[in-house]
Design an enzyme around this catalytic site. Structure first.
Site, PDB file in Angstrom:
ATOM      1  CG  ASP A 159      -2.074   0.965   1.084  1.00  0.00           C
ATOM      2  OD1 ASP A 159      -2.446   1.282  -0.060  1.00  0.00           O
ATOM      3  OD2 ASP A 159      -2.593   1.418   2.124  1.00  0.00           O
ATOM      4  N   GLY A 160       0.283   2.324  -0.560  1.00  0.00           N
ATOM      5  CA  GLY A 160       0.928   3.641  -0.518  1.00  0.00           C
ATOM      6  C   GLY A 160       1.468   4.133  -1.847  1.00  0.00           C
TER       7      GLY A 160
ATOM      8  NE  ARG B 183      -4.678   6.776  -6.829  1.00  0.00           N
ATOM      9  CZ  ARG B 183      -4.468   6.458  -5.545  1.00  0.00           C
ATOM     10  NH1 ARG B 183      -4.278   7.410  -4.663  1.00  0.00           N
ATOM     11  NH2 ARG B 183      -4.490   5.225  -5.155  1.00  0.00           N
TER      12      ARG B 183
ATOM     13  CG  LEU C  76       8.576 -17.470  -3.657  1.00  0.00           C
ATOM     14  CD1 LEU C  76       8.385 -17.463  -2.142  1.00  0.00           C
ATOM     15  CD2 LEU C  76       9.085 -16.097  -4.115  1.00  0.00           C
TER      16      LEU C  76
ATOM     17  CG  HIS D  37      -0.473   2.004  -9.299  1.00  0.00           C
ATOM     18  ND1 HIS D  37      -0.658   1.667  -7.977  1.00  0.00           N
ATOM     19  CD2 HIS D  37      -1.573   2.739  -9.640  1.00  0.00           C
ATOM     20  CE1 HIS D  37      -1.818   2.161  -7.556  1.00  0.00           C
ATOM     21  NE2 HIS D  37      -2.383   2.822  -8.543  1.00  0.00           N
TER      22      HIS D  37
ATOM     23  NE  ARG E 251      -1.596   6.618   1.221  1.00  0.00           N
ATOM     24  CZ  ARG E 251      -1.517   5.725   2.188  1.00  0.00           C
ATOM     25  NH1 ARG E 251      -1.238   6.110   3.428  1.00  0.00           N
ATOM     26  NH2 ARG E 251      -1.715   4.456   1.939  1.00  0.00           N
ATOM     27  CD1 TRP E 252       7.224   7.084  -2.611  1.00  0.00           C
ATOM     28  CD2 TRP E 252       6.708   6.942  -4.789  1.00  0.00           C
ATOM     29  NE1 TRP E 252       8.392   7.168  -3.327  1.00  0.00           N
ATOM     30  CE2 TRP E 252       8.106   7.088  -4.670  1.00  0.00           C
ATOM     31  CE3 TRP E 252       6.135   6.832  -6.059  1.00  0.00           C
ATOM     32  CZ2 TRP E 252       8.958   7.121  -5.773  1.00  0.00           C
ATOM     33  CZ3 TRP E 252       6.980   6.868  -7.166  1.00  0.00           C
ATOM     34  CH2 TRP E 252       8.373   7.008  -7.013  1.00  0.00           C
TER      35      TRP E 252
HETATM   36  C1  IPE Z   1      -5.417  -2.738  -0.261  1.00  0.00           C
HETATM   37  O1  IPE Z   1      -5.093  -1.406  -0.399  1.00  0.00           O
HETATM   38  C2  IPE Z   1      -5.403  -3.413  -1.611  1.00  0.00           C
HETATM   39  C3  IPE Z   1      -4.087  -3.556  -2.215  1.00  0.00           C
HETATM   40  C4  IPE Z   1      -2.943  -3.234  -1.696  1.00  0.00           C
HETATM   41  C5  IPE Z   1      -4.089  -4.159  -3.533  1.00  0.00           C
HETATM   42  P1  IPE Z   1      -6.204  -0.273  -0.496  1.00  0.00           P
HETATM   43  O2  IPE Z   1      -5.477   1.006  -0.646  1.00  0.00           O
HETATM   44  O3  IPE Z   1      -7.183  -0.611  -1.538  1.00  0.00           O
HETATM   45  O4  IPE Z   1      -6.888  -0.373   0.933  1.00  0.00           O
HETATM   46  P2  IPE Z   1      -7.873   0.611   1.678  1.00  0.00           P
HETATM   47  O5  IPE Z   1      -9.050   0.805   0.808  1.00  0.00           O
HETATM   48  O6  IPE Z   1      -7.145   1.891   1.915  1.00  0.00           O
HETATM   49  O7  IPE Z   1      -8.205  -0.079   2.949  1.00  0.00           O
HETATM   50  C1  IPE Z   2      -1.707   0.178  -3.355  1.00  0.00           C
HETATM   51  O1  IPE Z   2      -1.445   1.539  -3.356  1.00  0.00           O
HETATM   52  C2  IPE Z   2      -1.910  -0.389  -4.742  1.00  0.00           C
HETATM   53  C3  IPE Z   2      -3.288  -0.767  -5.072  1.00  0.00           C
HETATM   54  C4  IPE Z   2      -4.307  -0.721  -4.270  1.00  0.00           C
HETATM   55  C5  IPE Z   2      -3.538  -1.262  -6.417  1.00  0.00           C
HETATM   56  P1  IPE Z   2      -2.622   2.589  -3.393  1.00  0.00           P
HETATM   57  O2  IPE Z   2      -2.970   2.849  -4.806  1.00  0.00           O
HETATM   58  O3  IPE Z   2      -3.732   2.167  -2.526  1.00  0.00           O
HETATM   59  O4  IPE Z   2      -1.924   3.881  -2.785  1.00  0.00           O
HETATM   60  P2  IPE Z   2      -2.514   4.851  -1.671  1.00  0.00           P
HETATM   61  O5  IPE Z   2      -2.919   3.995  -0.515  1.00  0.00           O
HETATM   62  O6  IPE Z   2      -3.686   5.549  -2.298  1.00  0.00           O
HETATM   63  O7  IPE Z   2      -1.393   5.761  -1.358  1.00  0.00           O
HETATM   64 MG    MG Z   3      -4.112   2.356  -0.539  1.00  0.00          MG
END
Ligand code: IPE
Ligand code: IPE
Ligand code: MG
Length: 247
Positions: free
Chosen positions: A16-17, A29, A127, A33, A20-21
């Protein structure tokens, strides 16, 4: 130093993140990814080198379909490109690719690419890398429940035969052991519908200062080190745990 005799058998990651990164650098965004791929590569390679048996990555949740169309399309294109580019190396490293989730919901191209890669690597013995795609823990539990209900209805099994082992076999993760270590980057402390059954006794590690595109081998080492310094009691007392360790 890591204790090679006490490695987690199954590591799961909520990557996650990314968004925001990217925002932090004033970018779209999808840029986040894209940069997350290097983190995936490094995590997979490090797990393979360490001899970890199972790595399960939360790649796209059922709920993520609700994101803006452009972002979803960008992620799906990235998935196709990444599988194409990375799978030959995975194959060389003896990695077996799998997926869990409703892959029929993926665009045809992504599904095809994924299934080909799974087929190509199916005999590998290193793995097991599982991508959770269009995945949700509640969906998975309902799927398992439906399969079991059908078998009871058909007289293949009795209601009394339903136990934890049988239930686990009907989950998408099939033969994989329960998760030992769950890592979430990005700063949120939640499970977001991930592997609800399999994390029953997982050690949870939240890496608050690391957005997924920043995640490197040293972060993984740090998480495993922290895991190794925890006492897993599984409901027992510390004295009991110590006694069985020294027995
Ligand atoms: C969880 O992240 C799903 C993945 C990392 C693929 P999200 O960013 O979708 O989670 P929430 O909605 O903030 O809980
Ligand atoms: C996780 O990063 C990747 C996916 C859910 C596909 P996010 O896209 O959720 O990034 P944030 O949480 O919005 O920063
Ligand atoms: Mg997220």
């Amino acid at each position: 130093m890591l204790d090679k005799s006490n490695l987690p058998r199954h590591i799961a990651v909520i990557m996650d993140g990314n968004g925001r990164w990217a925002k932090k650098q004033g970018a779209m965004r999808i840029f986040g990814h894209h940069h997350g791929i290097r983190s995936v590569r490094e995590t997979v390679e490090t797990c393979a080198e360490l001899g970890i048996q199972y790595l399960t990555l939360y790649t796209f949740s059922t709920e993520n379909w609700g994101r803006p169309k452009l972002e979803v399309e960008g992620i799906m294109q990235l998935l196709v490109k990444t599988i194409r580019e990375e799978v030959p190396q995975l194959h060389k490293n003896n990695v077996r690719l799998k997926s869990i989730g409703e892959i029929n919901d993926l665009p045809k191209k992504a599904r095809r690419e994924l299934l080909e890669a799974i087929d190509m690597t199916k005999e590998n013995t290193g793995l097991t890398l599982t991508l959770a795609l269009s995945y949700s823990g509640k969906w998975e539990i309902i799927q398992a429940t439906k399969q079991i209900a059908e078998q009871v209805k058909a007289g293949v099994i009795n209601v009394e035969d339903v136990n934890e082992q049988l239930f686990a076999k009907h989950l998408a993760t099939e033969e994989a052991p329960d998760v030992d270590l769950l890592i979430r980057t990005g700063g949120d402390h939640r499970i977001s519908n991930y592997l609800l059954w399999q994390i029953a006794y997982a050690e949870l590690i939240f890496m608050d200062d690391v957005f997924w595109p920043e995640f490197r081998a040293n972060h993984l080492y740090e998480a495993i080190y922290s895991y190794q310094n925890r006492e897993r009691r599984f409901g027992k007392t510390s004295e009991q745990v110590v006694a069985t360790q020294t027995a």
